[in-house]
Write a protein that holds these residues in place. Sequence first.
Motif, PDB file in Angstrom:
ATOM      1  N   ALA A 125       0.827  -1.201   0.000  1.00  0.00           N
ATOM      2  CA  ALA A 125       0.000   0.000   0.000  1.00  0.00           C
ATOM      3  C   ALA A 125       0.861   1.251   0.000  1.00  0.00           C
ATOM      4  O   ALA A 125       0.543   2.238  -0.682  1.00  0.00           O
ATOM      5  CB  ALA A 125      -0.938  -0.001   1.214  1.00  0.00           C
ATOM      6  N   LEU A 126       1.964   1.213   0.745  1.00  0.00           N
ATOM      7  CA  LEU A 126       2.869   2.364   0.784  1.00  0.00           C
ATOM      8  C   LEU A 126       3.487   2.613  -0.588  1.00  0.00           C
ATOM      9  O   LEU A 126       3.533   3.757  -1.063  1.00  0.00           O
ATOM     10  CB  LEU A 126       3.963   2.129   1.825  1.00  0.00           C
ATOM     11  CG  LEU A 126       5.037   3.214   1.949  1.00  0.00           C
ATOM     12  CD1 LEU A 126       4.422   4.542   2.371  1.00  0.00           C
ATOM     13  CD2 LEU A 126       6.114   2.780   2.942  1.00  0.00           C
ATOM     14  N   GLN A 171       1.650  11.722  -1.669  1.00  0.00           N
ATOM     15  CA  GLN A 171       1.085  11.177  -0.428  1.00  0.00           C
ATOM     16  C   GLN A 171       2.142  10.407   0.351  1.00  0.00           C
ATOM     17  O   GLN A 171       2.217  10.506   1.577  1.00  0.00           O
ATOM     18  CB  GLN A 171      -0.108  10.279  -0.740  1.00  0.00           C
ATOM     19  CG  GLN A 171      -1.356  11.031  -1.169  1.00  0.00           C
ATOM     20  CD  GLN A 171      -2.549  10.114  -1.303  1.00  0.00           C
ATOM     21  OE1 GLN A 171      -2.416   8.898  -1.408  1.00  0.00           O
ATOM     22  NE2 GLN A 171      -3.737  10.703  -1.325  1.00  0.00           N
ATOM     23  N   ARG A 172       2.957   9.642  -0.366  1.00  0.00           N
ATOM     24  CA  ARG A 172       4.011   8.872   0.314  1.00  0.00           C
ATOM     25  C   ARG A 172       5.007   9.823   0.983  1.00  0.00           C
ATOM     26  O   ARG A 172       5.415   9.618   2.134  1.00  0.00           O
ATOM     27  CB  ARG A 172       4.714   7.950  -0.687  1.00  0.00           C
ATOM     28  CG  ARG A 172       5.704   6.988  -0.037  1.00  0.00           C
ATOM     29  CD  ARG A 172       6.064   5.828  -0.947  1.00  0.00           C
ATOM     30  NE  ARG A 172       6.731   6.264  -2.165  1.00  0.00           N
ATOM     31  CZ  ARG A 172       6.202   6.219  -3.378  1.00  0.00           C
ATOM     32  NH1 ARG A 172       4.964   5.752  -3.546  1.00  0.00           N
ATOM     33  NH2 ARG A 172       6.880   6.611  -4.428  1.00  0.00           N
ATOM     34  N   ASN A 188      -8.424   0.877   4.158  1.00  0.00           N
ATOM     35  CA  ASN A 188      -7.942   2.186   3.757  1.00  0.00           C
ATOM     36  C   ASN A 188      -6.447   2.108   3.433  1.00  0.00           C
ATOM     37  O   ASN A 188      -5.634   1.797   4.312  1.00  0.00           O
ATOM     38  CB  ASN A 188      -8.190   3.189   4.884  1.00  0.00           C
ATOM     39  CG  ASN A 188      -7.828   4.601   4.490  1.00  0.00           C
ATOM     40  OD1 ASN A 188      -6.656   4.934   4.409  1.00  0.00           O
ATOM     41  ND2 ASN A 188      -8.832   5.427   4.252  1.00  0.00           N
ATOM     42  N   PRO A 189      -6.052   2.380   2.196  1.00  0.00           N
ATOM     43  CA  PRO A 189      -4.642   2.218   1.827  1.00  0.00           C
ATOM     44  C   PRO A 189      -3.706   3.170   2.574  1.00  0.00           C
ATOM     45  O   PRO A 189      -2.560   2.808   2.860  1.00  0.00           O
ATOM     46  CB  PRO A 189      -4.628   2.505   0.322  1.00  0.00           C
ATOM     47  CG  PRO A 189      -5.894   3.252   0.048  1.00  0.00           C
ATOM     48  CD  PRO A 189      -6.892   2.767   1.041  1.00  0.00           C
ATOM     49  N   LEU A 190      -4.183   4.369   2.920  1.00  0.00           N
ATOM     50  CA  LEU A 190      -3.331   5.303   3.661  1.00  0.00           C
ATOM     51  C   LEU A 190      -3.054   4.798   5.071  1.00  0.00           C
ATOM     52  O   LEU A 190      -1.951   4.963   5.599  1.00  0.00           O
ATOM     53  CB  LEU A 190      -3.979   6.683   3.710  1.00  0.00           C
ATOM     54  CG  LEU A 190      -3.704   7.608   2.519  1.00  0.00           C
ATOM     55  CD1 LEU A 190      -4.603   8.833   2.586  1.00  0.00           C
ATOM     56  CD2 LEU A 190      -2.242   8.023   2.476  1.00  0.00           C
ATOM     57  N   ALA A 208      -0.559   2.022   4.703  1.00  0.00           N
ATOM     58  CA  ALA A 208       0.742   2.592   4.382  1.00  0.00           C
ATOM     59  C   ALA A 208       1.383   3.212   5.622  1.00  0.00           C
ATOM     60  O   ALA A 208       2.589   3.080   5.848  1.00  0.00           O
ATOM     61  CB  ALA A 208       0.599   3.634   3.271  1.00  0.00           C
ATOM     62  N   GLU A 211       3.281   9.647  -5.236  1.00  0.00           N
ATOM     63  CA  GLU A 211       4.523  10.111  -4.619  1.00  0.00           C
ATOM     64  C   GLU A 211       4.276  11.208  -3.596  1.00  0.00           C
ATOM     65  O   GLU A 211       4.897  11.232  -2.525  1.00  0.00           O
ATOM     66  CB  GLU A 211       5.488  10.611  -5.702  1.00  0.00           C
ATOM     67  CG  GLU A 211       6.789  11.195  -5.157  1.00  0.00           C
ATOM     68  CD  GLU A 211       7.566  10.215  -4.288  1.00  0.00           C
ATOM     69  OE1 GLU A 211       8.201  10.666  -3.320  1.00  0.00           O
ATOM     70  OE2 GLU A 211       7.517   8.999  -4.576  1.00  0.00           O
ATOM     71  N   LEU A 242       1.094   4.240  -3.227  1.00  0.00           N
ATOM     72  CA  LEU A 242       0.594   5.604  -3.054  1.00  0.00           C
ATOM     73  C   LEU A 242       1.204   6.544  -4.089  1.00  0.00           C
ATOM     74  O   LEU A 242       2.350   6.363  -4.505  1.00  0.00           O
ATOM     75  CB  LEU A 242       0.954   6.129  -1.656  1.00  0.00           C
ATOM     76  CG  LEU A 242       0.217   5.557  -0.453  1.00  0.00           C
ATOM     77  CD1 LEU A 242       0.725   6.247   0.822  1.00  0.00           C
ATOM     78  CD2 LEU A 242      -1.289   5.737  -0.568  1.00  0.00           C
TER      79      LEU A 242
END
Length: 340
Positions: free
Chosen positions: A79-80, A87-88, A172-174, A177, A85, A83
């Motif tokens: 997930a990280l 957001q990461r 939730n991917p965030l 991550a 770039e 994302l």
Amino acid sequence: MSVIHRLDTRAPGFDAALAALLDRDAAQDQAMETAVRQILEDVRARGDAAVLEYTRRFDQVAAHDMAGLEIPLADCHAALQALPEAQRAALQAAAERIQRYHEHQVAHTWTYTEADGTVLGQQVTALDRVGLYVPGGKAAYPSSVLMNAIPAKVAGVAELIMVTPTPGGARNPLVLAAAAVGGVDRVFAVGGAQAVGALAYGTATIPAVDKITGPGNAYVAEAKRRVFGTVGIDMIAGPSEILIVADGSTPPEWLAMDLFSQAEHDELAQAILLCPDGAYLDAVHAAIERLLPEQPRLAILRQSLAGRGALIQVRDLAQACELVNRIAPEHLELSVADPQ
């Protein structure tokens, strides 16, 4: 229905109006407390079976066994990497800032020797295992992961167990991550009072922890209150609340969004603004009405602001401070030229 309450400390009946605004339905609280007590007792008695049952009932996640509720760390790292770039980079920048802040808080072992040879002091050691509760129902916040995982890592906690609800199976991917960035060791797709019970008492799959941290809704807060003593907790927080003291020097749109930031958590969340300038409160009110339709969590915001939100005109900033002490909010924001 008004979008938000307007009160004036100089108006007749202000004290009663404020008391009503701050009061929550006692009958609702009693029903919630009963439900939480029963869930905790069931999780303590039946372990994984109870956790699976409540997860199916409340989150509509039909896992056949607990393995279906554990989220592999590989999924968090994937997930990280997936994302965008920006957001990461934002997650990693936030993590670095949080780490720098908490490095200043680290307590240290110390001793001293008295004249007669007696050695006194304080021995500081990190906890072995901490449970992190991360909201994932009505709102999902990667910030909750970072602000709980990173202080634990700085302190030297050996193992971090994260629980987070995934309603309908949506992860939730965030949040995942952030778990990778924060160094979480195990992640379970479980939420609510049943997750708090599993962390406190342990099950065959979810290990018992020494302390539970992290925010949640009223059921999570009540569950943490009930298990305190069996485990440590950070605090009893929720539903979320913010109290802003303003002198009228901040762009009204900023304060409208700051009020939204807490009101969007839950229909029972509370957002209050205190200011001596009535015209400025009018401007904030107008900003709220203008910005509200654009918000993704509109239904929750409308109910929260209309039910428990308020713009309050005070006599001066000294009276605002008196109300701050009376209300004792979870979050206090000073939006004034001289905060000190």
